[in-house]
Scaffold this active site. Structure first.
Site, PDB file in Angstrom:
ATOM      1  N   GLU A  46      17.709  22.940  18.932  1.00 36.86           N
ATOM      2  CA  GLU A  46      16.930  22.235  19.951  1.00 36.86           C
ATOM      3  C   GLU A  46      15.427  22.337  19.674  1.00 36.86           C
ATOM      4  O   GLU A  46      14.923  23.398  19.314  1.00 36.86           O
ATOM      5  CB  GLU A  46      17.276  22.863  21.308  1.00 36.86           C
ATOM      6  CG  GLU A  46      16.596  22.258  22.514  1.00 36.86           C
ATOM      7  CD  GLU A  46      17.054  22.899  23.814  1.00 36.86           C
ATOM      8  OE1 GLU A  46      16.707  22.374  24.873  1.00 36.86           O
ATOM      9  OE2 GLU A  46      17.773  23.937  23.760  1.00 36.86           O
ATOM     10  N   LYS A 113      18.377  14.997  26.583  1.00 38.08           N
ATOM     11  CA  LYS A 113      19.065  16.080  27.289  1.00 38.08           C
ATOM     12  C   LYS A 113      19.219  15.751  28.771  1.00 38.08           C
ATOM     13  O   LYS A 113      18.249  15.386  29.449  1.00 38.08           O
ATOM     14  CB  LYS A 113      18.278  17.375  27.103  1.00 38.08           C
ATOM     15  CG  LYS A 113      18.946  18.630  27.625  1.00 38.08           C
ATOM     16  CD  LYS A 113      18.101  19.851  27.256  1.00 38.08           C
ATOM     17  CE  LYS A 113      18.707  21.163  27.693  1.00 38.08           C
ATOM     18  NZ  LYS A 113      17.858  22.311  27.286  1.00 38.08           N
ATOM     19  N   CYS A 149      22.193  21.897  24.246  1.00 41.45           N
ATOM     20  CA  CYS A 149      22.177  23.194  24.935  1.00 41.45           C
ATOM     21  C   CYS A 149      22.791  23.170  26.338  1.00 41.45           C
ATOM     22  O   CYS A 149      23.987  23.237  26.496  1.00 41.45           O
ATOM     23  CB  CYS A 149      20.749  23.745  24.956  1.00 41.45           C
ATOM     24  SG  CYS A 149      20.688  25.550  25.205  1.00 41.45           S
TER      25      CYS A 149
END
Length: 542
Positions: A46, A113, A149
């Site tokens: 990330e 994300k 994540c």
């Protein structure tokens, strides 16, 4: 027809903010994965381009320009392999925490994300807007579902990605280390996949960044929730995994690095954290006040393992209260490790300071003031050596002491970095025992003697604090679990002791705000995930 698909997991150690060098390393790793491993795709963690966490650097216009330049460079300099890379995506006045799949001059897929963590050490909602939807891209004949994540930690994004046809889910991460974290990660990933037909590839950062420590632990989780590959923790590298893909993808079994127990995991983390902090800042080495006690002994061992003995200086600064035992054990440890070692008595400085203050102190009985003067004499010596040599001072205080204020502001708290700041006294002893199983470098007497600051005659820590086997579980219950007084008492502790300990924690917040950063190893450390007010009228009991 079966397709063999090779996915490289780039468990990298990069620097926050160094976009140009980070980009060069991405390109280097991509070329290596292609030429040496014949990988179809290499996945990076990330926010690879900026490092994690970039914090308010994200708001700087220069960062925006450098990120754009990095993406263009990746497009122009990488060919023959797909690269999944994390980056901050700037769109007008909005920033997304995004990833891109780049290959042969093009961005083939982009994903933003969806779930932004805003707890513990994370504050992503300060910077980023949430994305939406799923991202599935066919590459080398395989449908890859791309996630970031936190998208794995809660139901929704991963399940939707699988439902919409992903054959392999790739999840890129910046997941910091804490005790027990690898087990928790793998349970969460298994929960997302259980009952499905789709495996997940998980890639994570490795290295130290300020207070945070990233341990890697990149892995492939099979569709049944069992690991098919696990990379070594605290070790940078390219780890190539293979999948056999028909309608579904099955990982070819790979090496599964065992999850180590608490002590070796924490010790390896402390070594990496010190090494990265010192080297990133360009210090030639470190200087440590060596007392003959267990905390400075552990700090010295970590420093030598991180940097080598030639970059470490140890200074013993005895006072009138320093025992022969402390002098002997400090000398023995310094000699055993082969570090530069000096003995500089503080008695002359202490006497002059008392003389200067004698008129103001006239008629007042000795108390902790005189104890603190000794600690501050030592702080002056260490900081002077640091200024003159360029070496950074490593402080030696542990979490138990930081919690209750059993440390001297501008004395033993003075320094640039605090390696064991998040290690309780109980954990310090365990780490010393562990390190001696590797090689016996810490004299046994240092570990077995009763702890003492040696700032007054016959002083013991137990004069001021509850025994550590009582203190530490009370602190853990409060700091890491946020339990109330009554809940802690229900665990078998005396209420007066609990209230006294919590009052010390509250009263000493001002000290902790002025302490150097240290390595986070617990679920909650004194740092970015501890935000108690200095001024507080809160009472632990009514």
């Amino acid at each position: 027809m079966t397709t063999s698909f090779r996915l490289a997991l780039a468990q990298v150690n990069l620097s926050v903010g160094d976009v140009q060098d980070n980009t060069s390393k991405i390109i280097e790793f991509a070329h290596q994965a292609k030429l040496e491993h014949d990988a179809h795709v290499i996945a990076f963690p990330e926010l690879t381009v900026t490092g994690y966490p970039p914090e308010d650097l994200l708001l700087h216009q220069g960062m925006r320009i450098r990120v754009a330049e990095s993406v263009e460079r990746l497009k122009s300099e990488i060919s023959g392999i797909g690269v999944i890379v994390g980056y901050p995506e700037y769109v007008d006045d909005t920033i997304y925490n995004s990833l891109a799949l780049i290959a042969d001059g093009q961005i083939l897929a982009n994903y933003r994300k969806r779930l932004l963590p805003n707890y513990a050490v994370f504050d992503e909602k300060r910077y980023f807007e949430q994305g939406d939807g799923v991202c599935i891209v066919k590459f080398a004949g395989v449908d890859l579902g791309l996630t970031i994540c936190e998208d794995t930690w809660y139901p929704g994004p991963v399940e939707e990605t699988i439902e919409q046809g992903a054959q392999i889910v790739v999840n890129i991460n910046a997941s910091p280390f804490s005790i027990g974290i690898q087990d928790r990660r793998e349970r969460v990933i298994a929960d997302r996949l259980t009952g499905g037909q789709v495996p997940m590839a998980y890639v994570n950062w490795v290295g130290g960044q300020d207070e945070l420590l990233f341990d890697g632990g990149s892995l492939v989780m099979k569709a049944n929730g069992e690991p098919g590959f696990r990379a070594p923790r605290f070790k940078e590298g390219i780890y190539v995994t293979q999948f056999e893909v028909q309608e579904t993808a099955k990982p070819v079994p790979g090496e599964i690095d065992p999850i180590k127990s608490v002590e070796p995991s924490v010790y390896e983390g402390l070594v990496m954290g010190v090494r990265d902090y010192v080297n990133t800042h360009g210090f030639p080495g470190v200087v440590i006040g060596l007392s003959g006690g267990v905390d400075s002994a552990l700090t010295l061992a970590v420093a030598v393992d991180a940097l080598g003995a030639e970059r470490v200086s140890a200074i013993m600064m005895p006072s009138r209260y320093t025992s022969d035992m402390s002098l002997e054990d400090a000398q023995a440890m310094a000699d055993g490790l082969g570090v530069e070692y000096h003995v500089i008595p503080i008695e002359p400085m202490f006497n002059v300071t008392l003389e200067v203050l004698s008129e103001i102190f006239a008629g007042l009985a000795p108390d902790t003031t005189e104890e603190n003067i000794q600690a501050r004499c030592r702080g002056i010596i260490l900081m002077a050596i640091s200024n003159k040599t360029g070496k950074m001072v490593l402080t030696t205080g542990n979490k138990s002491e930081m919690a209750v204020g059993y440390a001297t502001l501008y004395g033993d708290m003075a320094g640039g970095f605090a390696p064991i700041k998040d290690c309780s006294k109980t954990l310090v002893y365990a780490l010393c025992h562990y390190r001696n199983t590797v090689s016996p470098i810490i004299p046994e007497r240092i570990i077995t003697r009763e702890p003492t600051a040696e700032l007054r005659e016959d002083q013991k820590d137990s004069d001021s604090l509850p025994p550590y086997d009582v203190l530490d579980p009370i602190l853990e219950s409060f700091i890491e679990e946020d339990l109330s007084v009554d809940q802690i008492v229900d665990r078998g502790f005396d209420k007066e002791v609990v209230v006294r300990v919590l009052e010390m924690v509250k009263r000493n917040e001002y000290k902790r705000r002025q302490s150097p950063p240290g390595i986070r190893v617990s679920r909650r450390a004194f740092g970015r995930d501890w935000r108690y007010p200095i001024m507080s009228g809160y009472r632990w009991k009514k």
